[in-house]
Scaffold this motif. Structure first.
Motif: not given
Length: 143
Positions: A22-26, A51-62, A69-74
């Motif tokens: 699934x895309x990270x947006x989902x 497992x994936x957390x808000x922290x994972x998203x925020x840290x990579x988004x920077x 648009x990337x997949x959750x697996x990344x």
């Protein structure tokens, strides 16, 4: 107290999962919709792929503005620390403290049965302390 007791006390028993492709947006939409801080990554809703957390998203988004648009697996963590329903809450608190993690999937017979957050642990601990206080108060005032 056992992990099963904490799970039984949760108002929402459903474990929200997201597929690894699934895309990270989902993922972000699901985190928002369910007001949770982490999701179990599972290709079938039962297996624990990560497992994936808000922290994972925020840290990579920077560092990656196209992350949504990337997949959750990344961004998912694949080395997931889990617990079982028969384990003590004290053991889980120790694991969360030592590993600095805030969400721990609960497995039983190899299948996903729940997830415990640090908020669940704190809520449970407060209830235990309030019960002890009330018991002591009752004892003192009976004498």
């Amino acid at each position: 107290m056992r992990i099963s007791d904490v799970l039984n006390g949760k108002s929402i028993k459903e474990v929200i999962t997201v597929p690894p492709d699934a895309p990270v947006r989902d993922l972000v939409d699901l985190l928002t919709e369910h007001n949770v801080g982490a999701l179990v990554v599972s290709h079938d809703g039962q297996a624990l792929d990560g497992i994936v957390s808000e922290r994972d998203v925020v840290r990579r988004l920077a560092s990656d503005p196209d992350l949504l648009t990337h997949s959750v697996r990344t961004i998912m963590t694949t080395d997931v620390h889990t617990c079982e329903t028969t384990q003590s809450l004290e053991d889980l608190m120790l694991l969360m403290t030592q590993r600095r993690i805030r969400h721990v999937p609960v497995v039983e017979d190899g299948g996903l049965v729940g997830i415990i957050s640090i908020g669940d642990v704190v809520k449970n601990r407060i209830q235990e302390l309030e019960f002890e206080r009330d018991q002591l108060d009752s004892y003192v005032h009976q004498s």
